[in-house]
Enzyme design. Sequence first.
Site, PDB file in Angstrom:
ATOM      1  N   LYS A   1       0.831  -0.965   0.065  1.00 58.33           N
ATOM      2  CA  LYS A   1      -0.118  -0.202   0.179  1.00 58.33           C
ATOM      3  C   LYS A   1       0.900   1.074   0.051  1.00 58.33           C
ATOM      4  CE  LYS A   1      -3.232   2.424   2.899  1.00 58.33           C
ATOM      5  NZ  LYS A   1      -3.858   2.098   4.298  1.00 58.33           N
ATOM      6  N   SER A   2       1.890   1.398   0.707  1.00 55.83           N
ATOM      7  CA  SER A   2       2.804   2.372   0.917  1.00 55.83           C
ATOM      8  C   SER A   2       3.525   2.846  -0.191  1.00 55.83           C
ATOM      9  CB  SER A   2       3.793   2.461   2.034  1.00 55.83           C
ATOM     10  OG  SER A   2       3.007   2.192   3.304  1.00 55.83           O
TER      11      SER A   2
ATOM     12  N   ASP B   1       2.474  -0.496  12.137  1.00 52.04           N
ATOM     13  CA  ASP B   1       1.206  -0.592  11.430  1.00 52.04           C
ATOM     14  C   ASP B   1       0.786  -1.991  11.596  1.00 52.04           C
ATOM     15  OD1 ASP B   1       0.668   1.474  10.176  1.00 52.04           O
ATOM     16  OD2 ASP B   1       1.257   1.114   8.206  1.00 52.04           O
TER      17      ASP B   1
END
Length: 438
Positions: free
Chosen positions: A21-22, A315
């Site tokens: 995602k990042s 995270d």
Amino acid sequence: MDYQTIPSQGLSGEICVPGDKSISQRAVLLAAIAEGQTQVDGFLMGADNLAMVSALQQMGASIQVIEDENILVVEGVGMTGLQAPPEALDCGNSGTAIRLLSGLLAGQPFNTVLTGDSSLQRRPMKRIIDPLTLMGAKIDSTGNVPPLKIYGNPRLTGIHYQLPMASAQVKSCLLLAGLYARGKTCITEPAPSRDHTERLLKHFHYTLQKDKQSICVSGGGKLKANDISIPGDISSAAFFIVAATITPGSAIRLCRVGVNPTRLGVINLLKMMGADIEVTHYTEKNEEPTADITVRHARLKGIDIPPDQVPLTIDEFPVLLIAAAVAQGKTVLRDAAELRVKETDRIAAMVDGLQKLGIAAESLPDGVIIQGGTLEGGEVNSYDDHRIAMAFAVAGTLAKGSVRIRNCDNVKTSFPNFVELANEVGMNVKGVRGRGGF
């Protein structure tokens, strides 16, 4: 939508988790302001990332989305080619999107409003507003939370800035603003945070200087298009790593996972707890290391989590705390106050859920103390946080009864096919509405 789980008899098989995602968010942003065409393979088609794509498209970037193949084709507009959007840019639930876009937009010759959903509108933005203001940006907000009105200033000035906390989002925001600033922008971190932005700047042929704690960019350069393949997201892989570790009879393999050293905290900590994790077939592509990860069931012990691992695991703590809940002995997490300002207060949400499943968990101002025990069945609330939802789905693999997790729609922001992959390896998770279940 809720999740309903029943205990697993063991996980097995091989799966590939979706793209990181990042990296996906950063890659499409940099490709949009590069010169030339970039193809992005393995792009995560989650709601957060698609919010970034939409924002860039509204500013004139040409981005073709081939959703069923997880491919983007981006025609870069160059450093000065963005245009004022016709309306406010909606970042949805994405703290990454709003902070990266704030840095990008601070140096543009037009004004912009950035907003998001109710959760994002509670996220702290003073951490980017203050340093951007030092660079010459003007940003209006009420209470230092979104919406943000950014008055673009093409004459930003580079700064040397000491981050008060290790934050890849803040660091990346300032690096993006630094691309448009006169002189040099240098950011110093108190501890290493994920370095995807730095690696991607290098991938797109932008010169930067980096030492152990600082990263510097000079304004006025150009980004050159360069195709990229996104590795699997280790934050998504972490749910299966923990599930296989805690569930007897499990052995799974996760293919082509990103193993950037600034993201390996979850593996480091699980190994400290006694996990059986093997990293093989290590390769490096597009500046990012990738490997296969094999995980087998193991008995875990509680640990005091070293402070230097906290930024590398930020995270993954929701699911790591599930591992702590079934470990022998006590696990103590401190120096993690950042967890309180994520999509929800993740410390409070995890303590609440673990207690409801029969685990002795105590909230600290900056962390949590967990005494390992036996997970019972029950009902917990995700508080609309994707990582809380998936963490308790993992808890359901080992719980003594069915676990119901409330409000799981937000899983689509980061892992749209989580339930499909979870069931493929034997986790027994079902999406339900109303009072349905297994």
